[in-house]
Design a protein around this motif. Structure first.
Motif, PDB file in Angstrom:
ATOM      1  N   SER A 166      30.502  40.947   6.826  1.00  0.00           N
ATOM      2  CA  SER A 166      31.514  41.031   7.883  1.00  0.00           C
ATOM      3  C   SER A 166      30.872  40.938   9.268  1.00  0.00           C
ATOM      4  CB  SER A 166      32.335  42.310   7.754  1.00  0.00           C
ATOM      5  OG  SER A 166      31.560  43.441   8.071  1.00  0.00           O
ATOM      6  N   ALA A 167      29.597  41.322   9.366  1.00  0.00           N
ATOM      7  CA  ALA A 167      28.904  41.186  10.660  1.00  0.00           C
ATOM      8  C   ALA A 167      28.780  39.713  11.035  1.00  0.00           C
ATOM      9  CB  ALA A 167      27.522  41.836  10.588  1.00  0.00           C
ATOM     10  N   ALA A 168      28.562  38.868  10.030  1.00  0.00           N
ATOM     11  CA  ALA A 168      28.486  37.419  10.289  1.00  0.00           C
ATOM     12  C   ALA A 168      29.863  36.880  10.686  1.00  0.00           C
ATOM     13  CB  ALA A 168      27.965  36.705   9.053  1.00  0.00           C
ATOM     14  N   LEU A 169      30.906  37.409  10.057  1.00  0.00           N
ATOM     15  CA  LEU A 169      32.264  37.001  10.447  1.00  0.00           C
ATOM     16  C   LEU A 169      32.495  37.278  11.930  1.00  0.00           C
ATOM     17  CD1 LEU A 169      34.527  38.314   7.533  1.00  0.00           C
ATOM     18  CD2 LEU A 169      33.827  35.954   7.964  1.00  0.00           C
ATOM     19  N   ASP A 197      44.274  48.276  11.180  1.00  0.00           N
ATOM     20  CA  ASP A 197      44.442  47.111  10.304  1.00  0.00           C
ATOM     21  C   ASP A 197      43.866  45.874  11.001  1.00  0.00           C
ATOM     22  OD1 ASP A 197      45.205  45.065   8.677  1.00  0.00           O
ATOM     23  OD2 ASP A 197      47.363  45.407   8.869  1.00  0.00           O
ATOM     24  N   CYS A 198      42.773  45.360  10.421  1.00  0.00           N
ATOM     25  CA  CYS A 198      42.099  44.225  11.070  1.00  0.00           C
ATOM     26  C   CYS A 198      42.900  42.935  10.946  1.00  0.00           C
ATOM     27  CB  CYS A 198      40.699  44.036  10.498  1.00  0.00           C
ATOM     28  SG  CYS A 198      40.673  43.590   8.753  1.00  0.00           S
ATOM     29  N   THR A 199      43.950  42.939  10.115  1.00  0.00           N
ATOM     30  CA  THR A 199      44.743  41.715   9.946  1.00  0.00           C
ATOM     31  C   THR A 199      45.996  41.720  10.838  1.00  0.00           C
ATOM     32  OG1 THR A 199      46.035  42.578   8.096  1.00  0.00           O
ATOM     33  CG2 THR A 199      43.975  41.464   7.565  1.00  0.00           C
ATOM     34  N   ALA A 200      46.183  42.815  11.607  1.00  0.00           N
ATOM     35  CA  ALA A 200      47.312  42.827  12.551  1.00  0.00           C
ATOM     36  C   ALA A 200      47.096  41.736  13.599  1.00  0.00           C
ATOM     37  CB  ALA A 200      47.399  44.194  13.228  1.00  0.00           C
ATOM     38  N   ASP A 201      48.178  41.145  14.060  1.00  0.00           N
ATOM     39  CA  ASP A 201      48.064  40.006  14.982  1.00  0.00           C
ATOM     40  C   ASP A 201      47.182  40.312  16.192  1.00  0.00           C
ATOM     41  OD1 ASP A 201      49.490  38.359  13.391  1.00  0.00           O
ATOM     42  OD2 ASP A 201      51.412  38.656  14.430  1.00  0.00           O
ATOM     43  N   ASP A 202      47.336  41.529  16.733  1.00  0.00           N
ATOM     44  CA  ASP A 202      46.582  41.843  17.952  1.00  0.00           C
ATOM     45  C   ASP A 202      45.122  42.204  17.673  1.00  0.00           C
ATOM     46  OD1 ASP A 202      47.306  44.175  16.680  1.00  0.00           O
ATOM     47  OD2 ASP A 202      47.441  45.324  18.525  1.00  0.00           O
ATOM     48  N   MET A 242      39.379  40.327  16.663  1.00  0.00           N
ATOM     49  CA  MET A 242      38.348  41.294  17.045  1.00  0.00           C
ATOM     50  C   MET A 242      37.106  41.021  16.196  1.00  0.00           C
ATOM     51  SD  MET A 242      39.739  43.329  19.291  1.00  0.00           S
ATOM     52  CE  MET A 242      39.508  45.084  19.319  1.00  0.00           C
ATOM     53  N   PRO A 243      35.906  41.097  16.798  1.00  0.00           N
ATOM     54  CA  PRO A 243      34.706  40.757  16.030  1.00  0.00           C
ATOM     55  C   PRO A 243      34.392  41.717  14.879  1.00  0.00           C
ATOM     56  CG  PRO A 243      34.262  40.667  18.394  1.00  0.00           C
ATOM     57  CD  PRO A 243      35.610  41.300  18.221  1.00  0.00           C
TER      58      PRO A 243
END
Lengths: 118, 145
Positions: free
Chosen positions: A62-65, B100-105, B109-110
């Motif tokens: 995930s760090a690469a992502l 939730d990393c899949t939320a639109d906002d 995000m890295p």
């Protein structure tokens, strides 16, 4: 011309095709270095059309992502285009789970991706 | 050389230093043992990803790269079960509070995808109450393929 240790860059027409030197992109120091080399393509070399060819890449953390997302932002801010191709099914699943397949333009192979830049 | 699944399975207990790259001290052998015990390449990928994310989280976010702190890892591998527990010496966190990393906002995000990937790729993932120890489990049976 910058020296690269983590990537190999070639040109197909106007498209800069990037291949990865590491089969497993997981070591944090390597990912840091990879990020700097990728960002340099945009910020120093001013390349506008970049294709990341994942052929041979077996693992991606995930760090690469995170680096890919930052690269995507930089490409967009420089009004360039970024595409990805040849991602093996397990890694593609990572993109799908995280919904990053909606952020990136992912193509099956290099020929299809190059054609999509036209 | 022929590898046969060990009848009693494979176990490992190890303390990792809190430094970047230390996960390989476990994952290299873990991957080899998963192969020996007959796990498929896609399952090995899944377990590798989950273990890598959890160990990096423990080293970087849990122990904050403090050289005085260790990350304890225990592994158990049989043909039907892969179980890995990763415990750091940090203050812990509430996994329920991870956005939730899949939320639109948050989609662009890295960071913040590790826990979601662990949940998606494993059969079971469970944190202790303090939030400094995570159990990762993947079961392999005929129904699961």
């Amino acid at each position: 011309m910058a020296t690269h240790r983590r990537i190999d860059v070639s040109k197909v027409g106007d498209v800069s095709v990037v291949k990865f030197q590491d089969r497993k992109i997981l070591d944090e120091a390597s990912i840091q270095e990879l990020g700097l080399e990728l960002f340099g393509l945009v910020e120093h070399d001013n390349r506008k059309s970049i294709l990341l060819n994942f052929k041979g890449v077996e693992f991606l953390s995930s760090a690469a992502l995170g680096k890919l997302i930052t690269l995507d932002r930089k490409v967009k801010s420089h009004k360039g285009r970024l595409k990805l191709c040849a991602i093996r099914p397990e890694i593609l699943e990572v993109f799908q789970i995280t919904k990053l397949n909606k952020v990136f333009d992912i193509r099956t192979d290099e020929a299809e991706a190059i054609a999509a830049f036209a | 050389m022929e590898h046969r699944p060990a009848e009693s399975g494979w176990n490992l207990e190890v303390d990792l230093p809190s430094q970047r790259g230390a996960s390989r001290l476990v994952t290299d052998e873990l991957l080899e043992q998963l192969g020996i015990h007959g796990w498929s390449p896609s399952d090995i990928f899944a377990i590798h990803l989950a273990a890598e994310e959890a160990i990096v989280n423990a080293i970087v976010h849990g122990n904050k790269l403090d050289p005085a702190k260790k990350v304890h890892v225990s592994c158990e591998v049989t043909p039907g079960l892969a179980r890995i527990r990763i415990t750091d010496e940090g203050e812990g966190f509430d996994p329920g509070q991870v956005p939730d990393c899949t939320a639109d906002d948050r989609l662009e995000m890295p960071g913040g995808r590790g826990v979601m990937l662990m949940k998606s790729f494993m059969t079971r993932i469970e944190y202790n109450a303090k939030g400094n120890s995570v159990l990762l489990e993947k079961r392999h049976d005929a129904a699961a393929g």
